[in-house]
Design a protein around this motif. Structure first.
Motif, short mmCIF file in Angstrom:
data_model
loop_
_atom_site.label_atom_id
_atom_site.label_comp_id
_atom_site.label_asym_id
_atom_site.label_seq_id
_atom_site.Cartn_x
_atom_site.Cartn_y
_atom_site.Cartn_z
N GLY A 53 41.69 38.29 44.78
CA GLY A 53 42.94 38.47 44.04
C GLY A 53 43.05 37.59 42.82
O GLY A 53 44.12 37.51 42.21
N GLU A 56 43.19 40.56 38.43
CA GLU A 56 43.51 41.95 38.75
C GLU A 56 43.81 42.73 37.46
O GLU A 56 42.92 43.04 36.70
CB GLU A 56 44.65 42.00 39.77
N ASN A 71 46.69 36.85 38.17
CA ASN A 71 45.99 36.10 39.20
C ASN A 71 46.92 36.02 40.40
O ASN A 71 47.71 35.08 40.53
CB ASN A 71 45.62 34.70 38.68
N SER A 72 46.84 37.03 41.25
CA SER A 72 47.77 37.08 42.38
C SER A 72 47.45 36.01 43.40
O SER A 72 48.34 35.56 44.14
CB SER A 72 47.75 38.47 43.03
N ASN A 114 52.32 41.54 40.45
CA ASN A 114 51.40 42.65 40.72
C ASN A 114 50.77 43.25 39.48
O ASN A 114 49.69 43.83 39.57
CB ASN A 114 52.14 43.76 41.48
N SER A 115 51.44 43.17 38.33
CA SER A 115 50.93 43.88 37.16
C SER A 115 51.50 43.26 35.90
O SER A 115 52.53 42.58 35.92
CB SER A 115 51.32 45.37 37.26
N SER A 446 39.68 52.18 39.12
CA SER A 446 40.30 51.93 37.82
C SER A 446 39.72 52.84 36.76
O SER A 446 38.56 53.24 36.83
CB SER A 446 40.10 50.46 37.42
N GLU A 463 35.32 49.99 42.93
CA GLU A 463 35.66 48.76 43.65
C GLU A 463 34.52 48.26 44.54
O GLU A 463 34.13 47.11 44.48
CB GLU A 463 36.92 48.96 44.49
N GLU A 519 39.42 45.75 39.27
CA GLU A 519 40.77 46.21 39.60
C GLU A 519 41.49 46.76 38.38
O GLU A 519 42.19 47.77 38.46
CB GLU A 519 41.56 45.05 40.20
N GLU A 541 38.74 41.72 40.95
CA GLU A 541 39.68 41.17 41.94
C GLU A 541 39.02 40.23 42.94
O GLU A 541 39.50 39.12 43.18
CB GLU A 541 40.35 42.33 42.69
N THR A 542 37.93 40.65 43.56
CA THR A 542 37.38 39.89 44.68
C THR A 542 36.68 38.61 44.22
O THR A 542 36.81 37.56 44.86
CB THR A 542 36.41 40.77 45.48
#
Length: 558
Positions: A53, A56, A71-72, A114-115, A446, A463, A519, A541-542
């Motif tokens: 996360g 993203e 950056n969640s 989230n965005s 995406s 992904e 993402e 993301e990961t």
């Protein structure tokens, strides 16, 4: 000519030395109008240090050459300086959740960001509440000073936020995911910022007008099920995922991922014009072969399987006065919907296997070397294919592809689907990325469109495979595959990163996995790029990394 990335891994942060530029490359201002294709090469990289996360959704602010990165993992938006795209550096941080909680009363308790989206004068960030079933917020910031401007209340779990091309509307998909016994309604909030963000006003489009029309929606392939004992109610189980605004700026298209549909939103009235079911991909047809077994080697066949497209990211463009929507067909399902095929009863009368080269009976279909270990959407099978002696059709999760859909007066028409191209490319060229075969394959998540010269290209992220595929979609009916770009160390798994982050989050170095799980993808045209060619910026993301790719126009492929 097919152009493939020559590298399967880059292990360092920073500038990447590009491959030799072929003859015919035009390196100025996006290549003029004689572009034949493009070449995508990663020239820069930034590591947030956060796994699972850390990077993203991304968005670029051209006047200051800044990239805003959700950056969640750290609960913030990182602001990167891309003046030198080969060496991204941090220029600031938006602790969006903290600011909203401190300076606005639109939410009582804030959750994650989230965005993010941006135009020349405004940053918009979608922020969920705590708990996520409560109404969330969209926060606005000045992209130059990074100062908080305002925040407005929107629906539960605001996911993708998009600023329209004319800057008048900010649109956010409120997913409304259930948690425990609470299942809030999904919706789409339309925020009018035509006067200013400080004077923003919000109207929310709901799906209540479709309550009672569930049977008609299912006829179009809309997937509507409930986890409870009662019948599914459209306005409750519809969960908007991603928003793109049409070039004209007056309507938006919203992917409703779990429901296998796209909604059209009239922005001037903030109402849902229609819901279009996407139907089903037939994996029995030539070109749609897939790998379905994890007990043998790589093997592609046609099988009697229907795939729900279930797109995550979408984008839109116009050709010859017609509008087209491009979808990344990732697939998604809730836990209660999923079963393993070998544990289900199939009705022999529902399957004509007379011309199948691999099996003669439904029992053979359920063997592990065939379809037995596949995760399927049993809820969809019960919804669409429940016969007297078992299920009469098999419904897989996702389409393992990207698609182009033409917007017509009576719905969406499938103009193109990439078939098995992505999965085959991983199996043949990057076998470490050929995973997830009994679930939803490479998970095409995406997609972003970009114009180079007089051609339009789609940049499509996978992904699980962790690649960025490039397609020339100038002709919507006949897109051409160009390249798959992979910068991933497949020897480092998601489980490895999760274990390291839990053991010692300060020194786990998730970037060692390479660039893992794209993402968010953002195209920067040549006219806004800090270098002479366009850029594609990607949040992985990961691995918590950001990739900066140069898009090099090629004018001669002979």
């Amino acid at each position: 000519m097919v152009l493939e990335n020559q590298f399967s891994r880059r292990g360092v942060v920073g500038m990447i030395v590009a491959a030799a530029i072929p003859s015919g490359v035009v390196a100025q201002f996006g290549g003029g109008n004689d572009v034949e294709t493009v070449r995508l090469n990663r020239i820069g990289r930034y590591a947030t240090g956060e796994a699972l996360g850390g990077a993203e959704i991304v968005a670029f602010h051209a006047p200051r050459n800044r990239l805003f990165v959700v950056n969640s993992g750290a609960g913030q938006v990182e602001v990167l300086d891309l003046t030198e795209p080969s060496s991204p550096t941090q220029a600031g941080v938006l602790n969006a959740s903290d600011l909203v909680g401190a300076e606005s009363d639109v939410v009582s308790s804030v959750g994650g960001t989230n965005s993010v989206d941006i135009d020349d004068t405004l940053v918009a960030a979608a922020i969920e509440a705590e708990p996520a079933t409560a109404d969330g917020a969209v926060a606005f910031y000045d992209p130059s000073t990074l100062e908080f401007v305002n925040a407005v209340s929107v629906g539960p779990l605001p996911d993708k936020v998009t600023i329209g091309p004319d800057g008048n509307y900010v649109v956010v998909a409120n997913e409304g995911e259930p948690s425990g016994s609470t299942d809030p309604a999904g919706s789409v909030s339309v925020i009018d910022v035509s006067s200013s963000a400080r004077d923003a006003s919000v109207e929310t489009a709901t799906f209540t007008d479709f309550d009672g029309q569930e049977a008609a929606l299912r006829e179009e392939g809309v997937h509507l099920v409930s986890s409870g004992a009662g019948e599914a109610v459209a306005s409750t189980v519809i969960e908007p995922e991603y928003v793109t605004v049409a070039p004209g700026g007056e309507r938006a298209f919203v992917s409703i991922q779990e429901n296998n549909a796209i909604a059209t939103i009239d922005l001037t009235s903030a109402t849902v014009e229609r819901i279009d079911g996407l139907g089903f991909k037939h994996f029995s047809l030539p070109g749609n072969e897939l790998d379905t077994s994890d007990v043998d080697g790589s093997s592609f066949q046609n099988w009697p399987i229907h795939g729900m497209y279930q797109p995550d990211a979408i984008d839109t463009y116009e050709v010859g006065g017609d509008t087209f929507v491009v979808t990344a067909n990732e697939g998604d399902a809730k836990d209660f919907e999923v079963s393993v095929l070998k544990n289900l009863e199939l009705d022999p009368a529902g399957f004509d296997l007379s011309e199948n080269a691999y099996v003669d009976s439904v029992e053979e279909l359920k063997s592990p070397e065939n379809l037995g270990n596949m995760e399927v959407n049993e809820a969809a099978m019960a919804e669409f294919a429940n016969g007297e002696n078992g299920y009469t059709d098999i419904y897989a999760i996702g389409g393992r592809s990207f698609s182009v859909w033409q917007v017509e007066d009576d719905g969406l028409r499938l103009a193109f689907d990439s078939g098995s191209r992505f999965e085959r490319t991983f199996a043949e060229r990057y076998p470490g990325g050929h995973v997830n075969v009994v679930e939803s394959g490479p998970e095409t998540e995406s997609v972003e469109l970009g114009v180079v010269g007089d051609r339009t290209f789609a940049f499509v992220g996978q992904e699980k495979g962790s690649g960025i595929a490039t397609y020339d979609v100038t002709s919507p009916e006949n897109p051409e595959y160009v390249q798959m770009n992979v910068n991933r160390d497949y020897s480092v798994s998601e489980d490895d990163l999760a274990a390291a982050a839990e053991a010692n989050p300060r020194s786990d170095e998730p970037a060692r996995a390479g660039d893992f799980a794209p993402e968010g993808v953002y195209f920067v045209p040549a006219s806004e790029s800090p270098i002479r060619n366009p850029l594609v910026c990607v949040g992985f993301e990961t691995s918590g990394t950001v990739g900066v790719f140069e898009v090099t126009p090629v004018t001669d492929t002979s």
